[in-house]
Structure formats: C-alpha cells, structure tokens
Design a protein around this motif. Structure first.
Motif, short mmCIF file in Angstrom:
data_model
loop_
_atom_site.label_atom_id
_atom_site.label_comp_id
_atom_site.label_asym_id
_atom_site.label_seq_id
_atom_site.Cartn_x
_atom_site.Cartn_y
_atom_site.Cartn_z
N LYS A 1 6.35 12.60 -3.97
CA LYS A 1 7.70 12.98 -4.38
C LYS A 1 8.23 14.07 -3.46
CE LYS A 1 10.13 14.44 -8.57
NZ LYS A 1 11.44 13.93 -8.17
N TYR B 1 8.43 6.96 -3.01
CA TYR B 1 8.54 5.72 -3.77
C TYR B 1 8.07 5.95 -5.20
CZ TYR B 1 9.75 3.05 0.35
OH TYR B 1 10.40 2.55 1.45
N GLY B 2 9.01 6.33 -6.08
CA GLY B 2 8.68 6.54 -7.48
C GLY B 2 8.18 5.27 -8.12
N GLU B 3 8.70 4.12 -7.66
CA GLU B 3 8.28 2.85 -8.27
C GLU B 3 6.85 2.47 -7.89
OE1 GLU B 3 10.55 3.46 -5.94
OE2 GLU B 3 11.33 1.61 -5.04
N TYR B 4 6.30 3.14 -6.87
CA TYR B 4 4.89 2.92 -6.55
C TYR B 4 4.06 4.12 -7.01
CZ TYR B 4 6.96 -0.53 -3.31
OH TYR B 4 7.69 -1.56 -2.76
N GLY B 5 4.69 4.98 -7.78
CA GLY B 5 3.96 6.08 -8.42
C GLY B 5 3.93 7.40 -7.66
N TYR B 6 4.67 7.53 -6.58
CA TYR B 6 4.70 8.78 -5.80
C TYR B 6 3.30 9.26 -5.44
CZ TYR B 6 9.63 9.78 -6.91
OH TYR B 6 10.97 9.75 -7.03
N LYS C 1 0.63 9.02 -7.26
CA LYS C 1 -0.19 9.52 -8.37
C LYS C 1 -1.38 8.62 -8.70
CE LYS C 1 2.46 7.58 -12.27
NZ LYS C 1 3.31 7.86 -13.42
N TYR C 2 -1.33 7.36 -8.24
CA TYR C 2 -2.46 6.47 -8.47
C TYR C 2 -3.47 6.62 -7.34
CZ TYR C 2 1.04 4.26 -11.49
OH TYR C 2 2.01 4.01 -12.43
N LYS D 1 15.15 4.95 0.90
CA LYS D 1 14.05 5.88 0.67
C LYS D 1 13.41 6.40 1.95
CE LYS D 1 12.78 4.72 -3.90
NZ LYS D 1 13.58 3.62 -4.41
N VAL E 1 7.86 -5.52 -2.81
CA VAL E 1 7.35 -5.25 -4.15
C VAL E 1 8.27 -4.27 -4.86
CG1 VAL E 1 5.46 -4.13 -5.38
CG2 VAL E 1 4.98 -5.80 -3.59
N SER E 2 8.56 -4.55 -6.13
CA SER E 2 9.48 -3.69 -6.86
C SER E 2 8.77 -2.56 -7.60
CB SER E 2 10.28 -4.52 -7.86
OG SER E 2 11.14 -3.69 -8.58
N LYS E 3 7.58 -2.85 -8.10
CA LYS E 3 6.91 -1.82 -8.89
C LYS E 3 5.41 -2.02 -8.87
CE LYS E 3 6.96 0.29 -13.51
NZ LYS E 3 7.82 1.33 -14.02
N TYR F 1 2.16 -0.44 -11.16
CA TYR F 1 1.75 0.47 -12.22
C TYR F 1 0.34 0.15 -12.67
CZ TYR F 1 3.20 -3.38 -15.34
OH TYR F 1 3.35 -4.59 -15.96
N LYS G 1 4.30 -5.98 -8.95
CA LYS G 1 5.38 -6.92 -9.28
C LYS G 1 6.18 -7.27 -8.04
CE LYS G 1 8.04 -6.63 -12.72
NZ LYS G 1 8.73 -6.68 -14.00
#
Lengths: 665, 290, 187
Positions: free
Chosen positions: A340, A350-355, A357-358, A406, A469-471, A473, A482
């Motif tokens: 972030k 990329y917040g949709e890829y979790g920034y 965090k994974y 982005k 890829v859109s997301k 999680y 996804k």
C-alpha cells in the motif's frame, strides 16, 4: 557579401505544408542573396554536393539552409561549407520543419512563415564572424555508476581497452539484480555461474578502482573534464585488514532484527553481514541501525572474534574526488512494489491482490530467490507461509506495468519472458504441479524467445490464460484467483497454493535526484533520456555521459550487456584523441567596456566566469574584468542578458546578429 | 457540550420504509452525540439505480434537485446515510462540476442555478466529523462480545476518485470506528463485494447467491455479526437470509446491524429503541447479570 | 453481423462517448472487468465483450445482450480498470441506448422493476415500496413472490400502506417530462 540559400523539402515533411519553390524564389530577392535553390533532400549526398558546387562556382561567402532543426543537421551543412572552403560558422539554418511544417496546416500561412524565417537567417548570416573550434584536453578515465551486469560489462570493456575506470556501487557488493536471479532465459544457464567470474575479474583488474558502498554526490565540469565527488559510506570495517573470513558474521548475536534484502525479505541477516556469500568485495558491513553497539555501546562480539582488528565502530563516511573524462550511467532498475502506498503517491498498490499482506503472494524477484539454489529454500519449491510445496501456482503478468490506474503505462518488456521461465522452472522441479499464467499479450521478441515461451506451453504444459486477474483472496490456506479467459469468454477461478506477481521494472530509487546531480535529463517515469531514440540511444544529451542498461528503460540481460559494451565503445571514441573539439559558441568579454561588476559571475550556472586583473606597464592593477573559461562555458547566454554595460557577447549569437534577425521580420 | 456538529440530513426513501430502523438509530445516536440533523426540505428520491441505468439526464436531475434544495436551505454539509443515495448524490454533483454543458442542461431542467457548495458525507464520514474522541467518551457499554465483519459494499467507496473516501480495496475506516465500542473487527475477504444491490426483487436468485457468499465468508472468518451502512445491503443480507435458508437449509444465520445500531448499543440504547427488533435475523446482546 | 464500416453504425459509439464522456477505444480488452464482476456468471456475454462489440461496430449484439441489464452498477470493474475506463457508466449508456433504439430487452423483469420504480418517483416524488412491489408484481405477474415476507413487514411498519407524497411532486414530475422531451427532440 554573396549569400546562397538552399531550401529543403525533407521528402514530404516540409514540402507537404510549405511551398518550397516559392520560398526559394522569394529568397532570390533578399539583399545579398545571389543564389537560391530548393531540393528534395538537401542533407543527402547530391544535396550536399549542390551546396558545395554552388559555393565554389558562385564564390559564395555564406550560406543559409532552410530545412530541419539545427539539432538534426547543422553539423552536416557546416561540414559541407567547410569542405567547399568557407568557415563553417558562416552557415546558418532556418528551421522550416519543426517550426513550420510540423506545427502548421495552412499552406499559405506556412509558406509565408518559411519565407520570413529564411529572411531572418539571411540577415543573421551577413553578420556572422568566422569562428574557430575550441580545443580542450581529455582526462582518459571513466566513471561507471552502478555495479550490476551493465556496469560490470562497461567497466571491463573500458578497462580492457587500457583505460582506467572508477566503478561506484551503492550496495556493499557488486552484482546487482542479476546476482539474485536463479536461471536466465532463454537458455536457462545459472545466473551466478555466468556472473560471478565477471565480478571477480572486476575486483582483480589493475585498471579498475572499485568503490562499493559508495554514492556519487557531486559532478562538476564537462565532457572530458569532470570532477566527481564520491561518498564512501562507512562500512565500520577496515577493508585493508579484513580477510573476509566471516567469523564476525557467524558470531554476531543479532540474528532476527534485519531482513535480508538480497533474499527479498524472505530471510534475516545479522547486524554485520555481506549481502550474499559470493559478494565482491567479500568485506562485511555493519548495519548501525540494528547493531547493539550503536544502541548502548555494549556487545562488541565481532571485535573479540576478529583476529585482524578490522572492526572500526568509529569509522566515518569519506568524501573522495576523482578526475574523470567520461561517465557511464548503469544504475539499473527497481521492482514495482505492491504494498500500500501513501495517499499522495503517483503509483498505487494492488489492494485487490492484498497489498502484499498474503505471504504466498510474492513478486518476481522473490520467486527467483525461491528458485535459486543459493536461496532461502536452497532451490526447493516451498511457499513462504508454511514451507509446503505449492501444487498449483498462478502467475499474474503486467502488475504495475500497462496499468495507468495503479502503475505505469509502459510495457515492462522482460516480464513475459521471466514469467515463462518461472513457470518452466517450477514445472521442472514439481512434476505433478500445475502452473497457470494470466497474461494480456505475450511479448517475446528476441532471439530464441518465442521458441522459449512455446516450449513452456508445449513441452512443460504451462497453461496460459488470456486475461487480467481481478482479485486474489485467501480461503482455507488457498488463494482464490478470480480471472476471465477472454478467449473462451469464460470466467476462471483457480484455487492456488502460491501466486507470483510479474511486477514491473521501474526506475531506480532516487533516479531523478541522481540525474539532476549528474546533469542529464530523465523521462516522466524517472528513466534517463537518450539523446536520440534511434540514432543516439547510448548517449545522454549531456556530452560525455552515456547510458547502459535498465536505467534508460526496462531491459533484459542481453540488451543491458550490449548497451554497456556500446557505452564503453563510446568512451573509447571520446578517448581516441588527446584534445576535444568544442563549438565556439561561448561568451566573450570586451575588456575595455567591462566595469568589473561581476553580475555575470553571480548568474553563470557553470562557474565559467573568472576574474582577470588588468595591469599597467608597471604591474599595478588598474581594474578587474570578467574572463570566460572556454572549457566551462556552455554558451547559455545568461551573462550577456545580465551585463549592464553590454560588454559580454555570445559568439555566434551577438546582439547585432539577433537584432538584425528581429529587424528582418 | 460545546462545538456540536450541525449537518443536513438526506434520509432517502428506504429510511422511511424498509430501513426505518436505520433512520431511527441514526437520529437517536446523533441526538446522544449532540449532533443536530436538519432534514433536507421536501427531498425527493435520488433516482437510485433505476434512473441511472435507463436515463442519465433524469438520474442527474433527480439527484441534483436534492442538492439544490439543500443549497437553498443554506446547508453546507449533508449526510446521506444510504450508500446508494450517497453515491448518486456525490457522482451527480461531481459530473455537473466537471462538465459545464451537463450542468447547464440540468439547471434548465430544474429551473434553478447549481452552485454546489454542499458537501455530501456518507455515514462513516459523519462519525469522523463528530470525532472519534466524542464517540469514545459517549460509549457506556463495551461491545467486546461482538466480532464484527464490516461490510462496505460497493457504493460507499466508489468511484474512489470522486468519493476520496478510504482505500477502495482494503478499507479500514468502519473497523476503526467500531473499535471505539469495544467490538472486534474481523479480517475477511468480501468487504467490498457486491450483494446484488437493486436486483433484490427482480432477480432474487442472484441476490441470494451473492449474499450467501458474503455471509459465509464473514462467518468463516469468525464474525458473529455483520455491520452495514446501506439499506440495500441490509435488505439483501438480512431480509434475504430467509430465502437463503430456504435454498440452502444448512445456512448458518448471522445478524446484520446498521453501523448506527451498533454504535447506539454502545451508547447504551436498547435493541428496541434502535429498531433492531425489526430485523429478519434476530439479534440481542447478552444480558448482563451484574 | 454488421461491420464497423457502415456510417450509420459509427453513431452508437459516438453516442456512448457523448453520454459517458469517454472513448471506447480506451479499453484494451484485458478482461479484468469480467474477472471481477459479481454477476458475471448470470450474463450471456462477458462485460468486456460488450465493449468489444461497440469497438468493432457490432452494435446489435451489444444492445440485445442481457449483460447490461444484469450489471448491478457496483463499479468493481470501473475501480479496477487499468485503463481507467468507467465500464459501469458505459453499461448505463448501453442500456439507455437499447431503450432508445427499441431493442427487445432480454431481462424483462429487471426492466419492469426499473420502470415501476421510476413510476413511483414520478407520481409521488419518492419510492413508495408497497406501490412499487404491487406494480412490479402486476407487470411481471410474479404475484406470489415474497408473499411470505410482506405481512410481517407491514406489521413492523416497514411497508406503509399509503404513499408519502412530497410537496415538490410537480417539480419532480416536470423533471420526468423535460428529460423525456429531450429524448424526443433528439430523435
């Protein structure tokens, strides 16, 4: 004075919008013009011959060429003038392309403007003085900034040609990103195996002065004569005593405070460390920010174990100056970071890829370390979160590149290839694993590149899915990816064990600051600008400063190496003669008029104005006047505009010439 | 209480009907926090989804009539607690600001000038404006028994370049707010996934599927309550649980609270006062024995 | 299939650009919109393909698709689009054009719902839920859907038996008339 006018059509570039024959006809009537013609390509061989013949046959004293920008062909036409026996500075150009045909549509108006510009050039050339080029000496030493593969190659080439090189690297070791890579496309040879011998060669080369953990702080002077100040950061190790035995590193009690940046944060390093075992030089660095000694003055285990008394806690940064003739920029790139970003940042994560965090959603370089035999998993495929072997890996391309929202609009160029390689390496080791690549286009231009990608698909069974890829999680230890297969027109959802983001190459940290320090232009992304995108891709617009590798735009290893060798060749061209010729467009002071106020000295951006004492016959100083150092003067004209007594003139652009031009309008 | 906030209030149609409790709880909580809400005079429906999907001029005109009404009333700030209304209002406002020809067209339809001085806030922004300290000081009941999945849905955050509110993908502002009550926010995946919104009636099947996915993820991540800021989300996530249960008998129910209801509970109001008893999935705080 | 060469065809792309203030050529067909679309599974054509149809001039294919009608307007696509193309807004325009051109809408129930909804606003200035549901049910003949929840809702005071009529009812009605007139004059 007999003046010749030569109007160029530039193919259709000018001719489409400007009625060139009419311009040439009009010029015949300008006072002083005795010859005026137009031609399709004035810069071509027949075109130049037209000029030369006219000079000889008509006995011309000066010429005006109405064509493109002087940036493009002033040299060409001056040379033609010289060949035909007139002083090259009696050749003037009227820019009928960039200033007329490319920016106007109306033929009538454009033609009128072309006539006006030509008339102005004629009035100027009447007042031109013959000038002689200025000669300055060349220091035959090269500074290479950046010790990655581009810098290493450039340094070796220049040094092997017999010239001295100063190689500056900001990290404690040379090697750059290439030293982090596992295997390299399209041949899959081991990166370390081909790189480390070169690193050692640099270290041992008698002509190369290697300065690691150092940064360029100031660059003064000009082509052939740069004075460079370099900051050698304190290693807190006496390099002359250290044998690289590594005892301090193994005994350092700080084990888990600092992330190992060479392992892309997937391992820790002690407070005293070398970035990686094959580091060159093999001399550690003490990290003040985590070392206990710098916190409370205690510990000192390294001091006790070092048999050579090489630990120097009180060592300070050192400033070193070097005399340099040419500079090669080889500062490389950095990888787009998906974490972030602050709200005001130009790029977003990329917040949709979790920034980030994974733990098992990693970037390209992290994958390289996992795949590398010298990496944190010794080359075994284990995912960071739980060390299990991932059975399904998804690769997502174009992360941070080709993304106006982005990241950056440009194509990062190497990611298609490195992703194909990643998927291939994974399949080679995990035979029952599945690899999916989400891509937009496969860009595999290059020798054996397309074949390489096809091999990944056909032989290794990597599945390519066309779509972004859109997301991503996490669900029960799996990563749900996804996507949409835009070819099948079907949504695709993959339960992956690990996701690799093909993050883009972006400009190096602080690239723009360094560009300003060195004095070269850079683009909106922070990549350094070449002088001409096609014909001068290796040179910066600043004389004597050359570009190599990914500091100019995203590049793979072969391209970086090619560019480095080209940059080395360019420095050798520069070093081919002892004296450099410079354009005589420099300021001149009329010492009789100069009142010695030295306003010019205050405004000169190049420190080219000196103080000169005028003495009488008895050696008594009567007055002080300004004096221009030709070597330093860049001909910017700031002094001439500032001088209250109008006693400074810019050669080739005197007030008389400029006013005559204006009056001709 | 000094420095009390005064703001305009655009209730929106749902608040007068299916989301009566949202209105009820907001008014009670606002009063308790010393915030004076002034209803926008004779407001009309923002046009909702139905207008902008069929006629963009109509959509903008309907939304802008409310802005103009608020303007005439001299309001400078206005809360639209329904995320859908908030979205319609702020988007129309933005569009008329950046496209002068559109502004002219709408002005002609409304027969009124548009000055656009009114700042439209969503419900979370209202609480931010009231101030975390003030909310925290007013908390009398620790809601530590609640593991809450904060659900933002789509329209609270989007379009992010117009709302400029929180992170579009990983928002945290509602979590920060409910932490003040002692409730524990859970980390989960579908904070910004769509529940099917306006398809609630015409394509119930879609809404059932989407809502089920959202509710399940919240439960799987340890939530015992969901917190929402939109009547449409509430309808789909709460009311539609009945239909979900019918379709998926094994469905594990989870109560869905409006953000204002959760804060109301922490401020000491009871379920009935806040209208929580009107929900489809029952919710009650544990009774304290002390 | 029609092709993009016909002059009549180019107007639809232009009309969309005019309504949405953005050009369809922005879209480079990465499919991220479709990948993240929550209602993707119910659509007959992927959302990115609707843009593709418009880019290539296959207007009929775009306008008759169920996709624009199933779009929930959640803007997930617009938020994540790497080209900053507002697909949600684009879908609004496609629906509007489908209505204007008299294309037969596949998702009749959804269209009827929207019409019933707007009808409420036109008459009362606000959405009157009982009237909305009643009107929608009559239009669609889905008479017994949700019949189980309605009485409970009325008891809870959630569904009022009489609509609230705003004072500015005429003003709102005017808005409907004027926007409808505008469409007429355009044709």
């Amino acid at each position: 004075m007999k003046i010749g006018v030569f109007i160029c059509h530039c193919g259709e570039n000018i001719g489409r919008t400007v009625d060139c024959p009419r311009v040439s006809k009009a010029a015949e009537w300008f006072p002083g013009v005795v010859h005026s013609v137009d031609y399709k390509y004035m810069c071509s061989d027949p075109g130049q011959n037209m000029i030369k013949d006219a000079i000889r046959e008509k006995g011309l004293d000066a010429i005006v060429v109405g064509s493109c920008s002087p940036h493009m062909h002033e040299k060409t036409f001056r040379k033609a003038a010289l060949d035909a026996g007139i002083n090259p500075f009696l050749c003037e150009m009227a820019n009928l392309r960039e200033h007329v045909s490319w920016v106007h549509d109306d033929i009538e108006e454009a033609t009128q403007k072309a006539i006006d510009l030509t008339r102005m050039a004629v009035e100027k050339v009447k007042r031109n003085q013959p000038l002689a080029t200025i000669k300055v000496p060349v220091t035959k030493r090269t500074l290479v900034i950046g010790g990655g593969i581009a810098g290493i190659q450039a340094a070796l080439d220049v040094a092997n040609a017999g010239y001295e090189v100063v190689l500056v690297e900001k990290e404690p070791s040379i090697g750059g990103h290439m030293s982090q890579l596992s295997e390299t496309f399209p041949t899959l040879d081991c990166s370390q195996c081909i790189l480390t011998p070169r690193m050692v060669e640099v270290y041992q080369h008698p002509k190369i002065k290697l300065m690691t953990y150092s940064e360029v702080e100031k660059v003064e002077g000009f082509i052939g004569n740069f004075h460079v100040t370099i900051r050698q950061k304190a290693r807190h190790i006496d390099a002359s005593k250290c044998t690289g035995c590594g005892l301090c590193i193994t005994k350092c009690p700080i084990r888990k405070k600092a992330f190992n940046s060479f392992e892309e944060g997937m391992a820790y390093r002690p407070a005293v460390y070398v970035p990686f075992p094959q580091a060159v030089p093999n001399i550690p660095v003490i990290d003040e920010t985590v070392c206990t000694y710098y916190k409370n003055g205690k510990c000192g285990v390294c001091v006790k174990v070092c048999g050579r008394e090489a630990i120097m806690f009180d060592q300070q940064d050192k400033l070193v100056t070097e005399e340099i003739g040419a500079i090669i920029m080889a500062t490389g790139y950095k990888l787009y970071d998906i974490s972030k970003k602050p709200d005001d940042s130009f790029i977003k994560g990329y917040g949709e890829y979790g920034y980030g965090k994974y733990k098992d959603v990693i970037d390209g370089l992290q994958f390289e370390r996992i795949a590398s035999a010298s990496g944190p998993t010794s080359g075994e495929f284990k995912r960071p979160s739980d060390g299990k072997e991932p059975k399904k890996v998804v690769f997502i391309q174009c992360v941070g590149s080709r993304d106006d929202s982005k990241g950056f609009s440009y194509c990062s160029k190497i990611c298609c290839m490195y992703t194909a390689k990643h998927a291939m390496l994974y399949k080679h080791k995990v035979h029952d694993g599945e690899a999916y690549v989400f891509y937009m286009d496969i860009r595999s231009g290059g020798k054996m590149y397309e074949e390489f990608v096809r091999r990944a698909i056909e032989e290794d069974g990597v599945k390519y899915v066309r779509g972004r890829v859109s997301k991503v999680y996490e669900q029960n230890g799996k990563y749900i990816v996804k996507g949409e297969d835009t070819i099948a027109g079907m949504p695709v959802e993959i339960e992956a064990d690990m996701v690799v983001l093909a993050t883009a190459m972006i400009a190096q940290e602080n690239a723009s600051t360094l560009a300003q320090t060195v004095g070269i232009p850079y683009d909106k992304y922070g990549f350094f600008n070449e002088a001409h995108p096609k014909l001068r891709p290796i040179e910066s617009t600043t004389g004597g400063i050359f570009l190599a590798g990914a500091c100019q735009s995203p590049k793979d290893i072969p391209e970086s190496v090619a560019m480095a060798s080209a940059a080395a060749a360019k420095t050798m061209v520069l070093f081919g003669s002892d004296m450099l010729e410079r354009e005589p467009v420099v300021a001149r002071v009329n010492e009789l008029l100069c009142g010695g106020c030295f306003y010019c000295r205050k405004v000169c951006p190049y420190s080219a104005i000196e103080v000169r004492e005028i003495k009488d016959r008895n050696g008594v100083v009567i007055k002080e006047v300004a004096y221009v150092n030709d070597g330093l003067c860049q001909g910017c004209g700031t002094c001439t505009a500032t001088c209250p007594s109008k006693s400074v003139e810019l050669m080739g652009f005197t007030n008389e010439q400029i006013f005559a031009q204006i009056a001709a309008l | 209480m000094e420095n009390n906030l005064k703001a305009g209030y655009f209730p929106g149609c749902s608040q007068t009907g299916t989301a009566r409790e949202y209105d009820l709880s907001l008014r009670s909580v606002a009063e308790k926090l010393g915030t004076e809400l002034t209803d926008v005079d004779d407001w009309n429906c923002c046009g909702a989804t139905s207008a902008h999907v069929t006629n963009h001029t109509l959509a903008n005109a309907l939304a802008m009539r409310n802005i103009v009404q608020a303007e005439k009333q001299g309001l400078t700030e206005m809360v639209a607690p329904c995320a859908a209304c908030y979205n319609r209002l702020i988007v129309s406002q933005h569009e008329t600001q950046i496209h002068p020809e559109l502004k002219k067209e709408i002005e002609a339809i409304l027969d009124s000038k548009i000055e656009n001085p009114v700042q439209v806030m969503n419900i979370v922004e209202l609480f931010t404006k009231i101030g975390a300290d003030k909310v925290k000081q007013a908390v009398v009941k620790d809601l530590k028994e609640l593991n809450a999945a904060c659900y933002y849905g789509c329209l609270l955050l989007r379009p992010s370049d117009i709302t400029h509110f929180d992170d579009a993908e990983q928002p945290t502002s509602m979590e920060e707010l409910i932490k003040l009550t002692g409730a524990k926010p859970v980390e989960w995946n579908f904070k910004v996934e769509c529940c099917g919104a306006a398809h609630s009636i015409a394509r119930k099947d879609i809404v059932v599927d989407l809502s089920k996915k959202i509710l399940d993820d919240a439960v799987a991540h340890g939530a015992n309550v969901m917190v929402v800021a939109c009547p449409m989300c509430h309808t789909n996530l709460d009311m539609r649980q009945k239909a979900i249960k019918k379709e998926y008998p094994e469905h594990k129910e989870i109560p869905v609270l409006y953000l204002t209801e959760l804060i109301g509970l922490a401020l000491g109001m009871d379920e009935k006062e806040l209208g929580i008893n009107l929900h489809t999935v029952k919710f009650e705080l544990k009774k304290e024995t002390a | 299939m029609t092709t993009h060469t016909s002059t009549h065809a180019s107007t639809i792309a232009d009309e969309i650009a005019e309504k949405t203030f953005q050009d369809v050529s922005l879209c480079y067909q990465c499919g991220k919109c479709s990948a993240g679309c929550p209602v993707r599974y119910y659509m007959d054509v992927a959302p990115n393909k609707i843009v593709r149809f418009i880019q290539l001039g296959f207007y009929e294919e775009a306008l008759k698709s169920s996709t624009p009608w199933l779009c929930a307007g959640c803007q997930t696509c617009s938020t994540r689009c790497p080209q900053e193309f507002d697909l949600a807004k684009f879908m609004d325009a496609v629906r509007e054009l489908a209505l204007e051109k008299g294309v037969k809408v596949k998702e009749q129930d959804i269209l009827k719902f929207h019409k019933a909804f707007l009808h409420q606003i036109e008459n009362f200035g606000r959405a009157y839920e009982v009237g909305l549901v009643a009107e929608y049910k009559l239009k669609t003949m889905h008479l017994f859907d949700d019949v189980d929840s309605a009485p409970g809702m009325i008891m809870k005071g959630k569904l009022k038996l009489l609509p609230h009529v705003i004072k500015g009812r005429k003003a709102v009605k005017d808005i409907f008339i004027k926007t409808a007139e505008k469409k007429q004059t355009k044709k």
